[in-house]
Design a protein around this motif. Structure first.
Motif, short mmCIF file in Angstrom:
data_model
loop_
_atom_site.label_atom_id
_atom_site.label_comp_id
_atom_site.label_asym_id
_atom_site.label_seq_id
_atom_site.Cartn_x
_atom_site.Cartn_y
_atom_site.Cartn_z
N ALA A 294 0.85 -1.20 0.00
CA ALA A 294 0.00 0.00 0.00
C ALA A 294 0.88 1.24 0.00
N LEU A 295 0.59 2.14 -0.93
CA LEU A 295 1.38 3.37 -1.00
C LEU A 295 0.54 4.50 -1.59
N SER B 76 2.86 3.41 5.70
CA SER B 76 3.53 2.70 6.79
C SER B 76 2.58 2.49 7.95
N HIS B 77 2.65 1.32 8.53
CA HIS B 77 1.89 0.99 9.74
C HIS B 77 0.39 1.25 9.55
N THR C 138 0.64 -2.94 8.23
CA THR C 138 1.73 -2.93 7.25
C THR C 138 3.03 -2.53 7.94
N ASP C 139 4.14 -2.94 7.33
CA ASP C 139 5.44 -2.54 7.88
C ASP C 139 5.77 -1.12 7.41
N ARG C 140 6.99 -0.69 7.67
CA ARG C 140 7.31 0.70 7.34
C ARG C 140 7.37 0.93 5.83
N ASP C 141 7.47 -0.16 5.07
CA ASP C 141 7.45 -0.03 3.61
C ASP C 141 6.05 -0.18 3.04
N ARG D 46 4.09 -2.82 3.44
CA ARG D 46 3.84 -4.19 3.01
C ARG D 46 3.30 -5.05 4.14
N LEU D 47 2.49 -6.02 3.74
CA LEU D 47 1.99 -7.02 4.68
C LEU D 47 1.83 -8.33 3.92
#
Lengths: 281, 154
Positions: B42-43, B51-52, B72-75, B77-78
């Protein structure tokens, strides 16, 4: 057995009363609808209101089981509580609203498959035309910051898209915000109003719970949400935030009095946190 | 008399606390099996990751009730493994007032790649959420069982 007969009686009464109420309202507006009006800011005939209230009273305990869809409008806590620290406007003003009137029309709930993603103005699917116009005061909301607009009978399914338009009311304004702005020692009464008409084609409601699931035994609700921070910006967001870059803030209105503004380019309309495709009419 | 009773009660209480611990220590069973993993990314349209962000997953057989959730992580992603229910899985991604709902059809074959976006124009941040079949998690089954212990699943 007695309870079942009682519920059957209520069901029969409610089914017959709802079209009657809608028909009365439709007669006034020159259109037919099956809506039960919950909030109209005094723009409905007294007799119709009596019928609506009577129907609601009779059906209150039954409507939950009747397969209905209830529509709400909300300006969130920014409408009911105002802009207070740390959520000041992007230019540092505190805002207290005494009235925020918005007029909604052409409200339609949709069942879409594949799901509509708010990527264009046209929604394809099964439409449930609700009603309108409805003028509501978003500051006069319930504990969840919502104003109930209307309830309609709805076929079972997932209503995962919503279209509606913000349109001028009888006075010619689609959105009017009145209140007092404060910054340092300054206190500025204001009236901000827009005459623009804006169509919204919205995806699925996004929030703490997933909404729009109507079954034979349960009702559902949907929400039109106006994000006022897209108009005034937020001091607790970065200056470079897209929302703050687009928002007016309050400085352009700091002289006080009556100001008119355009909604062109501002995306106030949402469904919860879900997005809408916006078209100026 | 009273002190004696308290000691007995304390001893019984301590025994009660210790008993489950000893049972757990004898029975560790870890199973891993091959499963298709899904990666969610996700962006924002600026390229900035969400992030998160909160992610809520809805299964096809009960789309109104969360099946699972994550962050999600800091990038942005999950990665996760879905259940076996075929049909449309839905994923809600939310962060700081921004949100998107994306969907993925799961059939007999591998999941298709789906990319969803929402929002338009200035004043809104475009959200882009990609769901991809990411490969297999695990290639074998592992069982760890302490010698002489009891099977925890028994």
């Amino acid at each position: 057995m007695i309870l079942q007969r009682k519920q059957a009686f209520h069901s029969a009464v409610c089914r017959r009363m709802q079209p009657l109420v809608g028909a009365l309202d439709g007669w006034r507006k020159g259109r037919m609808t099956n809506a039960v009006v919950l909030h109209t800011e005094g723009k409905i005939l007294p007799m119709t209101r009596v019928f609506a209230l009577a129907t609601m009273a009779i059906c209150a305990s039954f409507s939950v089981h009747a397969g209905s869809l209830t529509l709400f409008a909300s300006g969130e806590d920014l409408a009911t509580e105002g802009f207070t620290a740390p959520q000041l406007t992007k230019d540092g003003w505190a805002l207290e609203f005494t009235r925020i009137t918005a007029t909604f029309d052409q409200i339609t709930a949709w069942q879409t498959d594949p799901p509509f993603m708010a990527d264009g103005p046209a929604i394809t699917g099964t439409a449930l035309l609700i009603a309108g116009p409805f003028t509501v005061d978003l500051t006069d909301a319930d504990e969840d910051d919502r104003v109930a607009l209307l309830r309609v009978e709805a076929a079972p399914g997932h209503y995962n898209a919503l279209s509606w338009a913000l349109v001028p009311d009888a006075d010619g304004f689609s959105l009017v915000l009145e209140g007092i702005a404060r910054k340092d020692v300054r206190e500025v009464p204001f009236t901000l109003r827009s005459a623009d008409s804006v169509a919204h084609a919205c995806s699925e409601y996004l929030g703490d719970t997933r909404k729009g699931f109507v079954t034979d035994t349960t009702g559902a609700d949907l929400e039109i949400t106006l994000h006022l921070d897209h108009l005034f910006g937020r001091a607790d967001k970065d200056d470079a935030d897209e929302m703050n870059l687009a928002a007016f803030g309050f400085e352009p209105f700091a002289a006080g009095g009556v100001h008119e503004f355009t909604l062109d380019g501002l995306h106030l309309g949402h469904v919860g946190e879900g997005h809408c495709h916006v078209s100026m009419l | 008399m009273s002190q004696c009773f308290r000691r007995v009660a304390a001893t019984a209480f301590a025994a009660g606390l210790c008993a489950p611990l000893s049972a757990f220590s004898h029975a560790a069973l870890i199973e891993a099996e091959t499963a298709q993993a899904i990666r969610l990314h996700a962006l924002y349209d600026t390229g900035e990751p969400m992030s998160h962000a909160q992610v809520i997953i809805y299964a096809p057989d009960d789309p109104s009730t969360p099946w699972g959730q994550g962050v999600t992580d800091r990038d942005g992603r999950l990665e996760f493994v879905l259940g076996n229910e075929p049909g449309r899985w839905s994923f809600q991604v939310r962060q700081s007032g921004h949100g998107a709902m994306v969907h993925m059809e799961i059939g007999a074959d591998a999941p298709v790649i789906m990319t969803a976006s929402s929002a338009q124009g200035w004043g809104q941040r475009l959200l882009m959420v990609a769901l991809v079949a990411w490969g297999a998690l695990g290639t074998a089954a592992f069982v760890y069982r302490r010698k002489g212990g009891r099977n925890a699943s028994a």
